[in-house]
Design a protein around this motif. Structure first.
Motif, mmCIF file in Angstrom:
data_model
loop_
_atom_site.group_PDB
_atom_site.id
_atom_site.type_symbol
_atom_site.label_atom_id
_atom_site.label_comp_id
_atom_site.label_asym_id
_atom_site.label_seq_id
_atom_site.Cartn_x
_atom_site.Cartn_y
_atom_site.Cartn_z
ATOM 1 N N ILE A 1 1.328 13.614 10.595
ATOM 2 C CA ILE A 1 0.652 14.921 10.600
ATOM 3 C C ILE A 1 -0.441 14.965 11.669
ATOM 4 C CG2 ILE A 1 1.002 15.527 8.159
ATOM 5 C CD1 ILE A 1 -1.874 14.488 7.617
ATOM 6 N N VAL A 2 -0.906 16.177 11.939
ATOM 7 C CA VAL A 2 -2.095 16.367 12.767
ATOM 8 C C VAL A 2 -3.310 16.070 11.894
ATOM 9 C CG1 VAL A 2 -3.453 18.119 13.974
ATOM 10 C CG2 VAL A 2 -0.962 18.177 14.079
ATOM 11 N N GLY A 3 -4.323 15.413 12.428
ATOM 12 C CA GLY A 3 -5.508 15.175 11.603
ATOM 13 C C GLY A 3 -6.470 14.203 12.262
ATOM 14 N N THR A 4 -7.257 13.551 11.427
ATOM 15 C CA THR A 4 -8.247 12.586 11.908
ATOM 16 C C THR A 4 -7.882 11.212 11.369
ATOM 17 O OG1 THR A 4 -9.927 14.321 11.789
ATOM 18 C CG2 THR A 4 -10.724 12.067 11.971
ATOM 19 N N GLU B 1 -6.505 12.115 7.834
ATOM 20 C CA GLU B 1 -6.994 13.212 6.996
ATOM 21 C C GLU B 1 -6.806 14.549 7.696
ATOM 22 O OE1 GLU B 1 -11.197 13.394 6.227
ATOM 23 O OE2 GLU B 1 -10.967 15.206 5.034
ATOM 24 N N ALA B 2 -6.297 15.496 6.941
ATOM 25 C CA ALA B 2 -6.274 16.883 7.400
ATOM 26 C C ALA B 2 -6.455 17.748 6.177
ATOM 27 C CB ALA B 2 -4.950 17.208 8.084
ATOM 28 N N MET B 3 -7.274 18.770 6.277
ATOM 29 C CA MET B 3 -7.523 19.696 5.157
ATOM 30 C C MET B 3 -7.864 18.967 3.870
ATOM 31 S SD MET B 3 -4.799 22.730 5.229
ATOM 32 C CE MET B 3 -3.989 23.189 6.738
ATOM 33 N N ASN C 1 -3.784 11.108 3.974
ATOM 34 C CA ASN C 1 -2.414 10.626 4.079
ATOM 35 C C ASN C 1 -2.411 9.132 4.350
ATOM 36 O OD1 ASN C 1 0.298 10.364 4.499
ATOM 37 N ND2 ASN C 1 0.343 11.568 6.365
ATOM 38 N N TYR D 1 0.642 15.121 15.736
ATOM 39 C CA TYR D 1 1.892 14.776 15.068
ATOM 40 C C TYR D 1 2.718 13.871 15.986
ATOM 41 C CZ TYR D 1 6.672 15.311 13.430
ATOM 42 O OH TYR D 1 7.945 15.060 13.003
#
Lengths: 172, 336
Positions: free
Chosen positions: A101-104, A133-135, A139, A162
């Motif tokens: 996913i997209v995130g940090t 982490e996202a939202m 994960n 991603y």
């Protein structure tokens, strides 16, 4: 005393707000001291100690400690110094774990706790390597194969896209 | 060493409470309770003592029979299950009087095969977790500490929407049950009068293209009379906002029904379901548009919110252009 028992002991000390504790059993000696500098033990304490009688939560008091330090570049072992060409050449046979996913990216479960893995660690299939982490969704990134961590491509706290490579595992 | 009792509540305790609740006005003989439970009278006596230790007010003793002084507001499977019939959450409710963290236990159980829809409830958490190192201190039986296991058949990217539907479900449940109108602070803090009464932490285990399982953890401050210290300006409870106590059983049932409903729509719906979620989130949240906010991400920045993108990420107009918030905390700079 194994790691789990030590962890339980520390949790108990935090819960009861005990600042110092020593235990001697046979040839083993455990000394735990909690204080302003004992970062690994304290994360729970500020919210618990500062708040009575019905403490609740917190999201807001802690973010500085949760987000900022990790987000700051260079706080932790960024990916290992990329080594000479010989290494790079052998990257071809590494198993690459990519971000789903997209995130940090975070290398530890929470600030102040040790990273899940570092370069050179042997890992088993299914072992947690890091968190994206996202939202406010955390994960867990697992090793999809067993082997040794050869590369960590992303520094702690940085944004990832991603499909971006996160880890290179040398299969054994 | 005094290890916290992380064991699930003895099913017999739950059944005794249910039996006494169903016959709230009369004394039930120890013999009858023992028969119903398939156990002995002395076991019943021991179980009743255990319940009393846990704060359940039961009068009587083995020779007179037992009676509940008041129906306890405990989130027991025997009580909640029937209220959740028809949802994915009815069959697998796990109750604990005291637990480290419902999310941690739910994640561990999911890793070893716990089915979709499993619910983990604790009357008290002693190591409740929030984002990062944040703790969520959970006093006994004043709040709702609830984690659910889901196994959505979707990509990890699509599973992010679960974070948004959890907030929507809480807001819906609170509105239905109390008549209060909560605000949502992206991605899923739930606020009343600008103060947070509910925090949500979602954890996922996924492969590159497939979600193995997701645990949504929801903590709601229900009957807390007040907060002090550093929480006072930022935390609230439903009781503090409405001036009365609320049934945690009713609220939990409403929450899980609402969450089950939202989840079903997402699972069945594809593209239209996704846009419906984003639209309903935007309708319920004052933070989606035209709010002056600080974002705790990428070194920290300020700007004005400008809607959600099609993945559900918050857009913020800054002096340097439009930025997308992925995971940062968003804080209002323009009042509540």
């Amino acid at each position: 005393m194994n790691q789990k028992e030590i962890k339980e002991l520390i949790e108990l000390l935090v819960e009861k707000d005990i600042t110092e504790f020593e235990l001697e059993r046979g040839d083993m000696k455990v000394h735990v001291k909690r204080g302003s500098t004992a970062a690994p033990v304290v994360p729970l304490a500020p919210a618990v100690a500062g708040v009575q009688p019905f403490p609740v939560a917190t999201a807001t008091p802690t973010p500085p400690s949760s987000a900022t330090p990790q987000a700051g570049p260079g706080r932790t072992s960024a990916p290992p110094a990329p080594s000479p060409e010989s290494e790079a050449a052998s990257d071809a046979d590494l198993f690459i774990v990519k971000s789903p996913i997209v995130g940090t990216y975070y290398e530890a479960a929470s600030p102040g706790t040790p990273p899940f893995v570092k370069v050179g660690d042997a890992v088993k299939e299914g072992q947690v390597l890091g968190i994206i982490e996202a939202m406010k969704l955390m994960n867990e990134i697992e090793a999809e194969v067993s082997g040794v961590i050869a590369r960590m491509f992303v520094p702690n706290g940085s944004p990832v896209e991603y499909g971006m490579p996160l880890f290179g595992i040398r299969r054994q | 060493m005094d290890v916290p009792p992380d064991n699930p509540t003895d099913a017999r305790l739950s059944r005794i409470v249910r039996l006494l609740s169903d016959n709230a006005t009369v004394l039930i003989s120890g013999t009858r309770v023992a028969e119903e439970l398939g156990t002995t009278r002395s076991e019943v006596w021991r179980a009743v003592q255990q319940l009393r230790d846990l704060g359940v007010q039961i009068t009587g003793h083995p020779s007179t029979g037992y009676q509940l002084e008041s129906v306890p507001d405990l989130l027991l499977p025997e009580v909640l299950g029937p209220m959740l019939s028809g949802t994915i959450f009815a069959p697998h409710i796990h109750h604990y009087f005291r637990l480290g963290s419902t999310n941690m236990t739910a994640m561990q159980s999911a890793a070893t095969g716990e089915p979709e829809g499993a619910v983990f409830l604790a009357e008290q958490q002693i190591a409740g977790r929030g984002r990062g190192a944040n703790s969520w201190e959970s006093a006994q039986s004043l709040g709702i500490y609830c984690s659910v296991v889901l196994r959505p058949n979707c990509s990890p990217g699509d599973a992010l929407l679960l974070s948004l539907i959890a907030g929507i479900a809480v807001a819906e449940a609170v509105e239905q049950t109390t008549g209060l109108h909560p605000d949502l602070r992206w991605p899923n803090d739930v606020l009343l009068d600008g103060r947070k009464f509910c925090g949500i932490l979602t954890e996922m285990n996924a492969e590159a293209t497939r979600v193995r399982y997701v645990v949504i953890g929801i903590g709601i401050n229900v009957n807390h009379p007040s907060f002090s210290g550093e929480l006072e300006p930022i935390a609230t409870s439903l009781r503090m906002e409405s001036g009365r106590e609320w049934s945690r059983v009713e609220l939990t049932a409403a929450l899980l029904r609402s969450l089950g409903n939202e989840y079903r729509k997402l699972a069945e719906g594809g593209g239209p379901a996704r846009s419906s979620i984003l639209q309903r989130f935007a309708e319920r949240s004052s933070f989606v548009r035209s709010r002056h906010v600080h974002v705790d991400e990428g070194g920290g920045y300020e700007g004005v919110t400008e809607g959600l993108d099609d993945r559900g990420f918050l857009l913020v107009r800054t002096k340097a252009g439009l930025r997308t918030v992925f995971s940062g905390m968003v804080r209002a700079l323009d009042g509540k």
